[in-house]
Design an enzyme around this catalytic site. Structure first.
Site, PDB file in Angstrom:
ATOM      1  N   SER A 113       0.834  -1.203   0.000  1.00  0.00           N
ATOM      2  CA  SER A 113       0.000   0.000   0.000  1.00  0.00           C
ATOM      3  C   SER A 113       0.863   1.246   0.000  1.00  0.00           C
ATOM      4  O   SER A 113       2.015   1.227   0.454  1.00  0.00           O
ATOM      5  CB  SER A 113      -0.890  -0.008   1.253  1.00  0.00           C
ATOM      6  N   TYR A 154      -1.692  -0.374  10.666  1.00  0.00           N
ATOM      7  CA  TYR A 154      -1.695  -0.864   9.282  1.00  0.00           C
ATOM      8  C   TYR A 154      -0.449  -0.399   8.537  1.00  0.00           C
ATOM      9  O   TYR A 154       0.227  -1.180   7.852  1.00  0.00           O
ATOM     10  CB  TYR A 154      -2.959  -0.362   8.588  1.00  0.00           C
TER      11      TYR A 154
END
Length: 292
Positions: A170, A183
């Protein structure tokens, strides 16, 4: 991600497009025909779409996820679309025994492996960090440690086939924003580990490619549910994203950035003006909608 960033994106993207996607790279779907591919997190979202693309390319598929009913439907659809074969294994990636189980199934079914696509993810809220260290520990187990475990178990077969590892990561693993601390930590860890492993494989003359996929905001159900109340941007299509990931893995690219112009532009701005980028991100979020 706000007016200023939207101005930067087309200007920088036009200049960077040729660099990141050179015309000399020719992808042919036959590259994946009869290839033996594992896809994790394949019951929904990007993983599901990758399974469908690979099925159309007549690959052999081994899919994993936690929900058996969903996996069954995906496998059935893959067979309808033309997969050379399709099977599944259910389980949670925080299980220390699952990686070996998955790779044992691949060896028993196919006698080897050509591509490992690591795509699964643990659940994490889009919110202020509340000090829950146990959540960070569990998320690291699913989003990072299990990736390492699966890649480690797969390496002997991938070295033999001169195959590929594809790591779905990501933009949060390159450029941290607010509300994603646990995250983001897991995604930065993926970048560090697999970038280092890539160099070791090159030193050892092991012809195994590692493709790191840096994704922006994609219109998966889980992503839209988590962030749409805070991020006003339009998410990119998961179907096209899935195809770009497969293309990048087949071409043995070092990185896939999707959406390409958005992600590349953000990373460039971060490298030359990180505080400016941070301020743009903070101003573009609907912070009032974030629960503490």
């Amino acid at each position: 991600m706000g007016l200023l960033l939207k101005i930067f994106i087309p200007l920088l993207g036009a200049a960077l497009a040729f660099y990141f996607y050179p015309a000399s790279e020719n992808f042919n779907e036959e590259m994946l025909r009869w290839k033996r591919v594992i896809v994790t997190g394949a019951s929904s979202g990007i993983g599901e779409q990758m399974a469908y693309h690979l099925a159309r390319m007549e690959a052999h598929l081994l899919l994993t996820a936690r929900t058996e009913a969903k996996l069954q439907k995906v496998v059935e659809r893959c067979l309808e679309l033309g997969a050379a074969s399709a099977r599944y294994i259910i389980g949670s990636m925080d299980s220390p025994t699952l990686p070996e189980e998955v790779l044992r199934e691949a060896e028993n079914a196919w006698g080897g492996l050509d591509m490992l696509i690591l795509n699964h993810i643990g659940q994490s809220g889009f919110t202020y960090f509340n000090g829950d260290v146990e959540h960070v520990r569990k998320l690291m187990e699913i989003n990072f440690v299990s990736y390492v475990a699966l890649a480690t178990a797969a390496l002997p077969m991938l070295k033999e086939s001169e195959g590929s590892i594809v790591v779905v990561s990501s933009i949060a693993g390159r450029s941290s924003g607010p509300f994603t601390a646990p995250y983001s930590a897991t995604k930065f860890a993926l970048d560090g580990f697999f970038s280092s492993l890539r160099q070791e494989l090159i030193i050892d003359k092991a012809n195994v490619s590692i493709t790191l996929c840096i994704l922006g905001y994609i219109n998966t159900e889980s992503a839209v549910r988590a962030v749409s109340h805070v991020i006003p941007d339009t998410p990119a299509p998961k179907e096209e994203c899935a195809l770009e990931i497969i293309r990048g893995g087949a071409l043995r690219r070092r990185e896939v950035r999707y959406p390409p112009w958005t992600v590349s532009s953000i990373l460039l701005i971060r490298s030359i003006a990180p505080e400016f980028l941070d301020s743009i991100i903070r101003r573009s979020y609907r912070v009032e909608n974030v629960r503490r």
